[in-house]
Design an enzyme around this catalytic site. Sequence first.
Site, PDB file in Angstrom:
ATOM      1  N   ARG B  51       0.824  -1.208   0.000  1.00 54.97           N
ATOM      2  CA  ARG B  51       0.000   0.000   0.000  1.00 54.97           C
ATOM      3  C   ARG B  51       0.865   1.268   0.000  1.00 54.97           C
ATOM      4  O   ARG B  51       0.687   2.150  -0.834  1.00 54.97           O
ATOM      5  CB  ARG B  51      -0.868  -0.019   1.259  1.00 54.97           C
ATOM      6  CG  ARG B  51      -1.942   0.988   1.363  1.00 54.97           C
ATOM      7  CD  ARG B  51      -2.644   0.780   2.699  1.00 54.97           C
ATOM      8  NE  ARG B  51      -2.733  -0.651   3.015  1.00 54.97           N
ATOM      9  CZ  ARG B  51      -3.684  -1.436   2.561  1.00 54.97           C
ATOM     10  NH1 ARG B  51      -4.648  -0.962   1.839  1.00 54.97           N
ATOM     11  NH2 ARG B  51      -3.669  -2.723   2.865  1.00 54.97           N
ATOM     12  N   THR B  52       1.800   1.335   0.923  1.00 52.35           N
ATOM     13  CA  THR B  52       2.640   2.530   1.045  1.00 52.35           C
ATOM     14  C   THR B  52       3.532   2.690  -0.184  1.00 52.35           C
ATOM     15  O   THR B  52       3.709   3.781  -0.707  1.00 52.35           O
ATOM     16  CB  THR B  52       3.503   2.438   2.324  1.00 52.35           C
ATOM     17  OG1 THR B  52       2.638   2.263   3.432  1.00 52.35           O
ATOM     18  CG2 THR B  52       4.326   3.682   2.534  1.00 52.35           C
ATOM     19  N   LYS B  80      22.652 -10.585   0.775  1.00 55.10           N
ATOM     20  CA  LYS B  80      24.049 -11.041   0.750  1.00 55.10           C
ATOM     21  C   LYS B  80      24.805 -10.558   1.981  1.00 55.10           C
ATOM     22  O   LYS B  80      26.012 -10.752   2.092  1.00 55.10           O
ATOM     23  CB  LYS B  80      24.746 -10.520  -0.503  1.00 55.10           C
ATOM     24  CG  LYS B  80      24.154 -11.038  -1.790  1.00 55.10           C
ATOM     25  CD  LYS B  80      24.864 -10.397  -2.969  1.00 55.10           C
ATOM     26  CE  LYS B  80      24.124 -10.707  -4.265  1.00 55.10           C
ATOM     27  NZ  LYS B  80      24.515  -9.802  -5.339  1.00 55.10           N
ATOM     28  N   ARG B 101      11.495   2.054   3.718  1.00 57.16           N
ATOM     29  CA  ARG B 101      10.746   1.324   4.752  1.00 57.16           C
ATOM     30  C   ARG B 101      11.689   0.250   5.270  1.00 57.16           C
ATOM     31  O   ARG B 101      12.348  -0.449   4.477  1.00 57.16           O
ATOM     32  CB  ARG B 101       9.488   0.711   4.126  1.00 57.16           C
ATOM     33  CG  ARG B 101       8.913  -0.516   4.820  1.00 57.16           C
ATOM     34  CD  ARG B 101       8.017  -0.203   5.990  1.00 57.16           C
ATOM     35  NE  ARG B 101       6.859   0.553   5.602  1.00 57.16           N
ATOM     36  CZ  ARG B 101       5.620   0.318   6.028  1.00 57.16           C
ATOM     37  NH1 ARG B 101       5.389  -0.697   6.846  1.00 57.16           N
ATOM     38  NH2 ARG B 101       4.624   1.077   5.663  1.00 57.16           N
ATOM     39  N   HIS B 129       5.999   6.844  11.013  1.00 62.32           N
ATOM     40  CA  HIS B 129       5.520   6.709   9.637  1.00 62.32           C
ATOM     41  C   HIS B 129       4.886   8.053   9.271  1.00 62.32           C
ATOM     42  O   HIS B 129       3.674   8.176   9.165  1.00 62.32           O
ATOM     43  CB  HIS B 129       4.498   5.559   9.579  1.00 62.32           C
ATOM     44  CG  HIS B 129       4.042   5.194   8.206  1.00 62.32           C
ATOM     45  ND1 HIS B 129       4.668   5.626   7.058  1.00 62.32           N
ATOM     46  CD2 HIS B 129       3.004   4.435   7.791  1.00 62.32           C
ATOM     47  CE1 HIS B 129       4.021   5.128   6.005  1.00 62.32           C
ATOM     48  NE2 HIS B 129       3.005   4.413   6.430  1.00 62.32           N
TER      49      HIS B 129
END
Lengths: 150, 303
Positions: B51-52, B80, B101, B129
């Site tokens: 969504r974000t 890695k 994020r 957020h």
Amino acid sequence: MQKQLNVSAIKDGTVIDHIPTKVLFKVIQILKLEDFPNTITFGNNLDSKVLGKKAIIKIANRYFEDEEVNKIALVAPNAKLNTIRNYEVVEKRVVKIPEEIVGIVRCFNPKCITNAENIPTRFQIINEKSIEMKCHYCEKITNENEIRIK
Amino acid sequence: MNKKNLISITDFSKEEYLKIMELSRYFEENPNQSLLKGKVIATLFFEPSTRTRLSFETAISRLGGKIIGFSDSNSSSVSKGETLHDTIKMVSNYADLIIMRHPLEGSARYAAEVSDVPVINAGDGANQHPSQTLLDLYSIMKTQGKLDNINLFLVGDLKYGRTVHSLLMAMSQFENPIFNFVAPPELAMPDEYKLFLRQKGIRYFEHLEFNDIINQADIIYMTRVQKERFIDPVEYEKVKNVYILKNEMLAQTKPNMRILHPLPRINEIHTNVDSNPKAYYFTQALNGVYTRMAIISHLLNLK
């Protein structure tokens, strides 16, 4: 009656007195004394009028800047520093908690980035009396019971 | 270089909130832009958040920019063993702005210190957020015509919900808000936020349920009460239906009242609310695109 010292005197250097017994080794860690090459003597669980029991550290030929030694105020807020020259106390100092603590304490929050990557921690002191410090990164608060040295 | 970042909602001043509101409105009216022409924006999603990510990527596309990045850490060099430091150093050489994020708290603040280009925090664990909060503010502004004198109901998980904490901090910048906290005791608003409001002289009230008082609300901000948050499952069973909003509860509510939700919704808003004109959560999500266009333009000094 002759008064006998529990921890023998030093000729030159610094005596850190009035350390709470439980934090002696934290103070040693904070000041990075493990790597210091000169003579260091310390005693723990010594009788104290102020604290009941206390710890003391004597470090030969080592002197501290305020900035360096103020870090120990986090765990030993009532510690006293005596500067010794030729067996005489030439200066007495108290420690003061700095506004910002960098790179000493681990963040209490296991999900904080500072516990995952090699980053010096940064905390802002938000309560001096019963220590509370806010992590610059995750914004969580670590209190005095949770202080672990990095 | 004096670069701007958006890491925590408290990084922005009230004036900046208002500028973002104004810009969001401008982009809503003029959604197709070329302000980001020739610019590359990185969207680094170390954990998935469809969504974000889609909202940010739509905002970038609407501004005419190009996107590089990844949508979960399995498809990046993190798998890695690369450090966040090195990933950010590399990407900040490629891109003009980084949107990130990450599951670890504080990661965005750290990335902003490592990066030479602005960083937008699109969620760092349970911490912050801020673009969600700004789109919440824009939704309140749009539906109420103001951000002052708002009676705001925060409902559900007020203990762990980062969106409600950030919204509380942001709304407390405006004149005379009233907060009504509706939550079970296990998920009550933490003391630090209540102390903050008391210090600022802002009124708040705490309730265990909201059926009788819902008619006072200008905004009802719903969040999900999660079963996992309860130590005792019996306690969850007792309260699980108390914090569900149903259409029949809305009859006596104010005409201007709107219902917000950060989404995804599970069952805390009954689907029979969706067709009520007071249901605003899907439009709220769309507002996020305009707000994110505004944030990007503001940080890059394009508007």
